[in-house]
Design a protein around this motif. Structure first.
Motif, PDB file in Angstrom:
ATOM      1  N   ASN A  24      35.910  79.491  66.128  1.00  0.00           N
ATOM      2  CA  ASN A  24      34.721  80.285  66.411  1.00  0.00           C
ATOM      3  C   ASN A  24      33.818  80.356  65.185  1.00  0.00           C
ATOM      4  O   ASN A  24      32.586  80.326  65.289  1.00  0.00           O
ATOM      5  CB  ASN A  24      35.115  81.700  66.847  1.00  0.00           C
ATOM      6  CG  ASN A  24      35.685  81.724  68.258  1.00  0.00           C
ATOM      7  OD1 ASN A  24      35.396  80.829  69.051  1.00  0.00           O
ATOM      8  ND2 ASN A  24      36.498  82.717  68.560  1.00  0.00           N
ATOM      9  N   THR A  25      34.414  80.468  64.012  1.00  0.00           N
ATOM     10  CA  THR A  25      33.640  80.493  62.774  1.00  0.00           C
ATOM     11  C   THR A  25      32.929  79.163  62.553  1.00  0.00           C
ATOM     12  O   THR A  25      31.770  79.123  62.124  1.00  0.00           O
ATOM     13  CB  THR A  25      34.565  80.790  61.570  1.00  0.00           C
ATOM     14  OG1 THR A  25      35.269  81.998  61.808  1.00  0.00           O
ATOM     15  CG2 THR A  25      33.757  80.917  60.296  1.00  0.00           C
ATOM     16  N   VAL A  26      33.621  78.071  62.842  1.00  0.00           N
ATOM     17  CA  VAL A  26      33.025  76.736  62.708  1.00  0.00           C
ATOM     18  C   VAL A  26      31.822  76.594  63.635  1.00  0.00           C
ATOM     19  O   VAL A  26      30.763  76.105  63.246  1.00  0.00           O
ATOM     20  CB  VAL A  26      34.070  75.639  63.018  1.00  0.00           C
ATOM     21  CG1 VAL A  26      33.400  74.266  63.028  1.00  0.00           C
ATOM     22  CG2 VAL A  26      35.192  75.674  61.983  1.00  0.00           C
ATOM     23  N   LYS A  64      24.129  78.099  63.189  1.00  0.00           N
ATOM     24  CA  LYS A  64      23.285  78.637  62.135  1.00  0.00           C
ATOM     25  C   LYS A  64      22.606  77.526  61.332  1.00  0.00           C
ATOM     26  O   LYS A  64      21.425  77.640  60.963  1.00  0.00           O
ATOM     27  CB  LYS A  64      24.132  79.514  61.205  1.00  0.00           C
ATOM     28  CG  LYS A  64      23.360  80.098  60.032  1.00  0.00           C
ATOM     29  CD  LYS A  64      24.291  80.927  59.147  1.00  0.00           C
ATOM     30  CE  LYS A  64      23.532  81.472  57.939  1.00  0.00           C
ATOM     31  NZ  LYS A  64      24.444  82.272  57.059  1.00  0.00           N
ATOM     32  N   ASN A  65      23.340  76.438  61.076  1.00  0.00           N
ATOM     33  CA  ASN A  65      22.830  75.373  60.204  1.00  0.00           C
ATOM     34  C   ASN A  65      22.322  74.156  60.966  1.00  0.00           C
ATOM     35  O   ASN A  65      22.074  73.109  60.371  1.00  0.00           O
ATOM     36  CB  ASN A  65      23.932  74.918  59.237  1.00  0.00           C
ATOM     37  CG  ASN A  65      24.378  76.028  58.320  1.00  0.00           C
ATOM     38  OD1 ASN A  65      23.595  76.901  57.964  1.00  0.00           O
ATOM     39  ND2 ASN A  65      25.655  76.004  57.948  1.00  0.00           N
ATOM     40  N   ARG A  66      22.157  74.308  62.284  1.00  0.00           N
ATOM     41  CA  ARG A  66      21.801  73.163  63.117  1.00  0.00           C
ATOM     42  C   ARG A  66      20.538  72.462  62.637  1.00  0.00           C
ATOM     43  O   ARG A  66      20.520  71.247  62.424  1.00  0.00           O
ATOM     44  CB  ARG A  66      21.615  73.621  64.566  1.00  0.00           C
ATOM     45  CG  ARG A  66      21.224  72.500  65.523  1.00  0.00           C
ATOM     46  CD  ARG A  66      21.090  73.003  66.947  1.00  0.00           C
ATOM     47  NE  ARG A  66      20.771  71.947  67.879  1.00  0.00           N
ATOM     48  CZ  ARG A  66      19.545  71.499  68.106  1.00  0.00           C
ATOM     49  NH1 ARG A  66      18.514  72.042  67.462  1.00  0.00           N
ATOM     50  NH2 ARG A  66      19.348  70.516  68.966  1.00  0.00           N
ATOM     51  N   ASP A  67      19.456  73.192  62.466  1.00  0.00           N
ATOM     52  CA  ASP A  67      18.183  72.581  62.078  1.00  0.00           C
ATOM     53  C   ASP A  67      18.269  71.912  60.717  1.00  0.00           C
ATOM     54  O   ASP A  67      17.738  70.811  60.509  1.00  0.00           O
ATOM     55  CB  ASP A  67      17.065  73.628  62.083  1.00  0.00           C
ATOM     56  CG  ASP A  67      16.732  74.111  63.491  1.00  0.00           C
ATOM     57  OD1 ASP A  67      17.074  73.380  64.448  1.00  0.00           O
ATOM     58  OD2 ASP A  67      16.151  75.203  63.624  1.00  0.00           O
ATOM     59  N   ALA A  68      18.938  72.581  59.772  1.00  0.00           N
ATOM     60  CA  ALA A  68      19.059  72.017  58.427  1.00  0.00           C
ATOM     61  C   ALA A  68      19.882  70.730  58.443  1.00  0.00           C
ATOM     62  O   ALA A  68      19.541  69.751  57.764  1.00  0.00           O
ATOM     63  CB  ALA A  68      19.706  73.034  57.492  1.00  0.00           C
TER      64      ALA A  68
END
Length: 279
Positions: free
Chosen positions: A3-5, A11-15
């Motif tokens: 779940n953390t992954v 959260k970091n998808r766009d980056a």
């Protein structure tokens, strides 16, 4: 833990995607559009065969059971050539090399019987990783009638946009550049020598279908020749992919279930590894 992954990925998808595309993404895609030749194939009759191979293995008690298969099959479903090898031992040979040799044998048995012989995968792999005797053999077969074409659904090749510091494979940018039928301008690579020049294109046979990569031996292939080839492939394709290669894949694939049946027939048991114990 997972779940953390997942949360971090969201959260970091766009980056992360911006790294994949690179700073010159739009510039590369624009060039890919300029390289694209829009062309809607017209159905053209021809006889065609697809060639593919498969290999798989399973380990137990320090031994390994392995199987390699290869097949050449026409669009009518008739088998032109098939072969298989299997074994049990502790010192297993390079299965991919065995599969490649069997594919070349299948190609040699096929080229005189059809208008176009389709090989699954890339011609590059034949020149880069195979023994010199196999390279000589495939060259001789391909030059016999000049009717052997390599076709791949995916490609990691990065050659056409390196001057723009491309990060992904060329196919990635062509996929973003257009969804229309057509093909990229012929790209010639002579790094293996003039006698082993590879001409390649990315092509789409119908609207919004996946791209395929097509590779041919030689450096004199014209756009008219490419159009004629696409006409023939279009006549014998399903979902934008040559039907003969679909049949070849289906007829030679060795799955885990197939290996399980062999294990049962031999009366042997799979070794229980640490991962199975944990699960």
């Amino acid at each position: 833990m997972l779940n953390t992954v997942y949360k971090e990925a969201i959260k970091n998808r766009d980056a992360t995607l911006s790294i994949l595309r690179g700073p010159k993404f739009e510039q590369i895609v624009d060039r890919a559009r300029q390289n694209w030749v829009e062309y809607k194939p017209k159905k053209q009759d021809c006889t065609m065969a697809g060639i593919d191979s498969s290999f798989n293995s399973t380990k137990f008690q320090g031994m390994e059971l392995w199987v390699v298969t290869a097949v050449s099959i026409g669009t009518d479903g008739k088998i032109i050539f098939d072969d298989h090898k299997q074994g049990l031992g502790s010192d297993v040979s390079d299965l991919s090399s065995i599969a490649s040799k069997m594919e070349i044998d299948a190609c040699g048995k096929t080229v005189d019987l059809v208008d176009i012989t389709l090989m699954d995968g890339s011609l590059y792999s034949q020149f880069m990783t195979r023994q010199s005797v196999l390279t000589h053999t495939i060259l001789r077969i391909m030059e016999k009638r000049n009717n052997v074409v390599f076709v791949a659904k995916t490609s990691n090749t990065r050659m056409q946009f390196l001057d723009l510091e491309s990060l992904a494979g060329d196919i990635f940018y062509y996929n973003h550049a257009t969804k229309t039928p057509g093909f990229s301008k012929v790209h010639v690579d002579r790094k293996f020598g003039k006698d082993k020049a590879i001409s390649s294109i990315y092509a789409r046979l119908s609207d919004s279908t996946p791209l395929i990569k097509i590779e041919m031996l030689g450096d004199t292939h014209t756009e008219d020749e490419v159009k004629s080839l696409l006409d023939k492939l279009y006549k014998n394709s399903v979902g934008g992919y040559p039907y003969a290669l679909k049949l070849a894949h289906k007829n030679c694939k060795i799955s885990g279930a197939d290996l399980g049946k062999l294990v049962s027939l031999y009366g042997i048991s799979n070794e229980v590894g640490s991962r199975e114990v944990l699960e």
